[in-house]
Motif scaffolding. Structure first.
Motif, mmCIF file in Angstrom:
data_model
loop_
_atom_site.group_PDB
_atom_site.id
_atom_site.type_symbol
_atom_site.label_atom_id
_atom_site.label_comp_id
_atom_site.label_asym_id
_atom_site.label_seq_id
_atom_site.Cartn_x
_atom_site.Cartn_y
_atom_site.Cartn_z
ATOM 1 N N UNK A 716 9.411 47.428 19.503
ATOM 2 C CA UNK A 716 8.814 48.733 19.880
ATOM 3 C C UNK A 716 7.687 48.406 21.427
ATOM 4 N N UNK A 717 7.152 47.264 21.296
ATOM 5 C CA UNK A 717 6.447 47.083 22.358
ATOM 6 C C UNK A 717 7.246 46.957 23.591
ATOM 7 N N UNK A 718 8.399 46.357 23.488
ATOM 8 C CA UNK A 718 9.214 46.257 24.752
ATOM 9 C C UNK A 718 9.718 47.455 25.130
ATOM 10 N N UNK A 719 10.192 48.434 24.132
ATOM 11 C CA UNK A 719 10.633 49.762 24.639
ATOM 12 C C UNK A 719 9.775 50.514 25.334
ATOM 13 N N UNK A 720 8.696 50.411 25.101
ATOM 14 C CA UNK A 720 7.505 51.127 25.672
ATOM 15 C C UNK A 720 6.973 50.402 26.930
ATOM 16 N N UNK A 721 7.088 49.200 26.970
ATOM 17 C CA UNK A 721 6.864 48.210 28.296
ATOM 18 C C UNK A 721 7.917 47.478 28.585
ATOM 19 N N UNK A 722 9.033 48.040 28.822
ATOM 20 C CA UNK A 722 10.156 47.088 29.339
ATOM 21 C C UNK A 722 9.818 46.074 30.255
ATOM 22 N N UNK A 723 10.527 44.936 30.401
ATOM 23 C CA UNK A 723 10.211 44.027 31.399
ATOM 24 C C UNK A 723 11.013 44.194 32.698
ATOM 25 N N UNK A 724 10.335 43.902 33.859
ATOM 26 C CA UNK A 724 10.794 44.036 34.931
ATOM 27 C C UNK A 724 12.104 43.100 35.378
ATOM 28 N N UNK A 725 13.170 43.625 35.646
ATOM 29 C CA UNK A 725 14.439 42.821 35.883
ATOM 30 C C UNK A 725 14.116 41.822 36.986
ATOM 31 N N UNK A 726 14.072 40.545 36.792
ATOM 32 C CA UNK A 726 14.032 39.371 37.939
ATOM 33 C C UNK A 726 12.568 39.255 38.089
ATOM 34 N N UNK A 727 11.529 39.800 37.485
ATOM 35 C CA UNK A 727 10.142 39.397 37.611
ATOM 36 C C UNK A 727 9.750 38.079 36.764
ATOM 37 N N UNK A 728 10.632 37.890 35.773
ATOM 38 C CA UNK A 728 10.324 36.683 35.007
ATOM 39 C C UNK A 728 11.008 35.446 35.867
ATOM 40 N N UNK A 729 10.287 34.185 36.037
ATOM 41 C CA UNK A 729 10.716 32.923 36.614
ATOM 42 C C UNK A 729 10.743 31.895 35.264
ATOM 43 N N UNK A 730 11.786 31.684 34.819
ATOM 44 C CA UNK A 730 12.003 30.682 33.551
ATOM 45 C C UNK A 730 11.724 29.347 34.173
ATOM 46 N N UNK A 731 11.016 28.602 33.220
ATOM 47 C CA UNK A 731 10.621 27.216 33.378
ATOM 48 C C UNK A 731 10.997 26.577 32.004
#
Length: 910
Positions: A716-731
């Motif tokens: 529910x939290x993700x659907x209301x605040x979806x992550x910006x595609x490509x903004x996350x840099x995995x480590x």
């Protein structure tokens, strides 16, 4: 000359010419040959014989270079066929001859017969009979020989043979070509296919003039890859032969001069062609080397198409026997025993791009330099900032890449070492520092020459030597070929691209930087590192590749013997076993890839924590081997029990740091352990994933509702605040959210990053893994982190069974388990701990049947026999089930009990 036959007849009659013998060396024209005697201790004498009473056409002659206005003289008609007739009939054959006339200038005329006496074929008559020569003008037939010539000529005229045939004979005149406009194109146009040729002249053992057929190119051919002693031209025009030059020339002449051969055109040098001459009896290049008449030359051996190693082997054959030019040869490794020339050793350290430290079978350490290669180095004088200390590994272009290539390929591996030469120690000069004695060798692993691999990647260059310098790699030609490929492909040092720059921060001893860096390392959990240096058993220098920095790292939880220290004015001796501890750590982790957990730092800016290699904790290993004691600070760590257990075992052995340990009287606990009963406390779990090695992940049924609630709130939290595609840099090691194939988001942990398009993740609540692009990943909201609800998927393995190592058998077992229990509720009981995960028994929720026992009954797995008393009852049940499967020849047992032959062969150990 050759032996002479005594003349016969009465003393009163006319003198009968002496019959002499020789071997035909060369045919000059249709009426002149050169004969030689038998060699005795050197090249034999030779003489020119001209045929009496006949005349053949003159062959073409090239205009003299000293006469600019002179023109080339072409063949006379039928001159070349006459020469060819004699060449094919006489070259290399024994003939006898008589001298009938000798001019004041020394020209000798006579009769020549094929064979050992005058009963053989008369060569002059044969030429005239074929219409390839005529009787000399004005010659009267006043003796039997001249009568026969006249008869032969009349027969040739009647049969219209040779020059008596119709036409003017222009078709017999060769179009000789003395120069080639574009030698490179000419060589390439033949695509290294054999070209028919006649060897017209031998200049020295390795240089000849050849007539290429059928186009009549007259070219100079130098034998690829070798050089024979030559004839040095003096100021007065005379020639002085180098040692064995005349013998080498005769060796080639006696085998090739005016023979039909094939030549492989391989390259060109000015107007000269480099090639290999093939004769039905062998390859003259290899023969010259094998007989000690020639040496290999580096500048042309690379173009030799029939394998440079064959030439080196032939040269080596002559060297070993000290033949001719090698009569004073001394091998570079002549003073070494065979066991010191070739041996197997374990690589312990890579010093730089051309040197490694190996451990011999005797336990000794030896530094080995890779033969004939040079590591990357700084070019020019002004490339380095004088105020900045040079760090060769990071500041010299490609030095780091070269070191890393060797480190990843060799560290901890066994290699084959073949010593090529010993480079003696050299004193320092104004420009060159002193060098100690160096052992230079060819190092191979799995059949791969490490030096060649390094050069082919452009991470080292090949040293050039003087031609007489024999101290070089035994695979020098392969190194040159590898370098040529690297240059052609623009690899590494030969690349036109910008050189790689390594900005590595050294935080060692810098308290301020260390303080700033500490929280970051603590949050990172386990970080990848490379051990660059070992100061002592518990003090190391690490390179963190992800953070591109160097740190000093102290092992937590242990008290390791201190090593010797140089203090102002005195040398502090090391504590007992400090050197052994340092050596132990070096052998185990130096230049290895490890994982570190940083817990804290000391006041000097050194980080303190735990170091893991291949799943083993270095602190525990040092304690286990009685090289360290447990420090009280370990009490609050997760590894305290492991450390205490290791220390207790070390104390019992009374070795090294515990050599003088006196055991305190303790209560006997073993009988109590033996009486221990197997505890059974089955709890309900939900099986979510089965791995390929027959481990499985389960969720605790009791906390299932908590997970469902967390997942619902998180989505529910993700659907209301979806992550910006490509903004996350995995480590690596990060917790994140990942979009599964069903389109829903789940909690996950990053395990590996190949590229932005290939990120390996592990779903922490379900136990499955997936490779995703980073665009399908996002930051895990803090409200749903593992602190709120820990990872719900727990890994377990079946107790009391052996997982088949054979791939097909293991697949059958995994498939059976997937069908039976995946995504079902079961009952789980922990039986005993293990280094990887707890081993358990699993029961079906409805029937209470043992899943592992079922696998044994079906013959899909074998029983792992354990000796603990509390397990004997269940082990007996498992073994009985195994015997039943064996009797029924189910699955693994379909061919009977294979264990009696060789269990390991089938992927099992008994």
């Amino acid at each position: 000359m050759a032996s002479s036959a005594q003349s016969g007849g009465s003393s009163g009659g006319p003198a009968v010419p002496t019959v002499q013998r020789g071997i035909v060396k060369m045919v000059l024209s249709g009426c002149a040959i050169i004969v030689r005697g038998q060699p005795r201790g050197g090249p034999p004498p030779e003489r020119q014989i001209n045929l009496s009473n006949i005349r053949a056409g003159n062959l073409a002659r090239r205009a003299a270079v000293t006469q600019p206005d002179a023109k080339d003289t072409p063949d006379e008609p039928w001159a070349f066929p006459a020469r060819e007739f004699l060449r094919k009939k006489l070259i290399g054959k024994e003939v006898c001859f008589t001298i009938e006339n000798k001019t004041p200038q020394g020209r000798e005329y006579g009769m020549i017969y094929l064979g050992k006496d005058t009963n053989g074929e008369n060569i002059a008559e044969s030429l005239v009979a074929e219409g390839l020569a005529t009787r000399r003008e004005g010659m009267r037939a006043n003796n039997p020989e001249q009568n026969r010539l006249a008869e032969c000529e009349e027969q040739a005229k009647a049969s219209k043979k040779g020059m008596w045939s119709e036409g003017n004979g222009s078709h017999t005149i060769r179009d000789l070509k003395y120069t080639i406009e574009n030698p490179r194109h000419f060589v390439d146009s033949h695509h290294q296919k054999p070209v028919n040729a006649i060897i017209e002249h031998v200049r020295d053992g390795s240089v000849v003039r050849a007539l290429l057929l059928p186009d009549y190119y007259l070219v100079t051919v130098m034998l690829s890859g070798i050089k024979c002693p030559t004839f040095r031209r003096e100021a007065d025009g005379s020639e002085t032969p180098e040692p064995f030059a005349a013998e080498a020339k005769f060796f080639t002449e006696s085998r090739l001069l005016q023979r039909d051969v094939q030549i492989i055109l391989e390259s060109c040098h000015n107007q000269n062609i480099l090639g290999t001459i093939l004769h039905p009896n062998g390859n003259i290049t290899e023969l010259l080397l094998k007989e000690g008449f020639a040496r290999c030359v580096d500048w042309s051996i690379a173009v030799y198409t029939r394998g440079a190693e064959k030439l080196r082997a032939a040269e080596r054959f002559a060297k070993e026997r000290r033949l001719r030019i090698w009569r004073d040869y001394v091998a570079p490794t002549a003073n070494l025993d065979q066991k010191d020339k070739q041996f197997v050793a374990k690589v312990m350290q890579v010093l730089n791009a051309d040197a490694i430290v190996v451990k011999l079978n005797s336990g000794d350490y030896k530094t080995i330099h890779l033969s004939s290669i040079r590591p990357p180095r700084l070019e020019g004088e002004n490339t380095q900032d004088k105020n900045k200390k040079l760090r060769p590994l990071y500041d010299i272009p490609y030095m780091f890449e070269a070191r890393e290539f060797l480190r990843k390929k060799l560290i901890g591996k066994k290699v084959n070492v073949t010593v090529d030469y010993i480079r003696p120690a050299s004193p320092a000069t104004e420009t060159v520092p002193a060098f100690s004695e160096r052992t230079c060798a060819t190092v191979t692993i799995g059949g791969i020459n490490i030096a060649e691999a390094l050069v082919s990647k452009g991470l080292a260059t090949v040293i050039r030597y003087r031609q007489d310098d024999d101290q070089r790699s035994s695979h020098y030609d392969e190194l040159l070929a590898a370098e040529a490929r690297a240059i052609k492909n623009g690899k590494g040092l030969h690349s036109k691209k910008e050189v790689p720059i390594h900005r590595v921060a050294d935080i060692s001893g810098d308290t301020q930087k260390a303080k700033q860096f500490l929280p970051f390392l603590q949050r990172a959990g386990r970080s990848e590192a490379v051990v660059e240096y070992v100061f002592s058993g518990s003090r190391l220098k690490l390179y963190l590749p992800k953070e591109t920095c160097l740190i000093t790292f102290l092992l937590a939880g242990i008290e390791c013997p201190r090593g010797a220290r140089n203090l102002p004015g005195l040398v502090q001796e090391g504590e007992p076993f400090s050197e052994e501890a340092t050596l132990f750590t070096k052998e185990l982790v130096l230049q290895r890839e490890v994982e570190v957990e940083v817990e804290s730092m000391d006041k000097a800016g050194n980080f303190i924590g735990w170091l893991h290699m291949d799943g083993a904790n270095l602190s525990v290993l040092l304690v286990e081997h009685a090289l360290s004691k447990v420090h009280f600070t370990a009490e609050r760590s997760a590894y305290y029990k492991s450390l205490l257990s290791a220390e207790e075992a070390a104390k019992q052995k009374k070795e090294k740091v515990w050599a003088h340990y006196e055991e305190q009287p303790v209560e006997e606990v073993m009988p109590v352990l033996e009486e221990k009963e197997r505890s059974t406390s089955y709890k309900p779990v939900f099986v979510t994933e089965i791995t390929d090695d027959l481990h499985f992940y389960v969720q605790d049924v009791e906390t299932g509702t908590q997970l469902e609630k967390l997942m619902e709130n998180m989505r529910n939290d993700i659907s209301s605040h979806p992550p910006v595609e490509g903004a996350y840099a995995p480590r690596r090691g990060d917790f994140c959210i990942a979009k599964f194939v069903d389109g829903e988001w789940y909690r996950a942990r990053v395990e590996k990053i190949e590229s932005p398009a290939k990120v390996h993740v592990f779903y922490i609540d379900y136990g499955n893994r997936e490779i995703l692009p980073s665009s399908r990943l996002g930051t895990l909201p803090p409200a749903f982190s593992t602190r709120v609800l820990s990872a719900q998927a727990t890994e377990y393995a079946f107790a009391f069974i052996q997982v088949p190592q054979d791939e097909d058998a293991r697949t059958d077992a995994v498939d059976s388990v997937v069908r039976d229990i995946q995504n079902t509720q079961c009952l789980l009981n922990v039986e005993h701990p293990s280094a990887t995960c707890p081993h358990v028994t699993l029961q079906f929720a409805d029937s209470k049947g043992d899943v592992g026992l079922g696998l044994v009954k079906e013959g899909l797995v074998m029983v792992e026999v354990r000796k603990e008393k509390q397990f004997q009852k269940v082990i007996t049940e498992y073994l009985n089930a195994q015997e039943s499967a064996k009797s029924a020849r189910l699955n693994l047992w379909r061919y009977g009990d294979f264990r009696a032959d060789d269990a390991d062969e089938f992927g099992y150990s008994r």
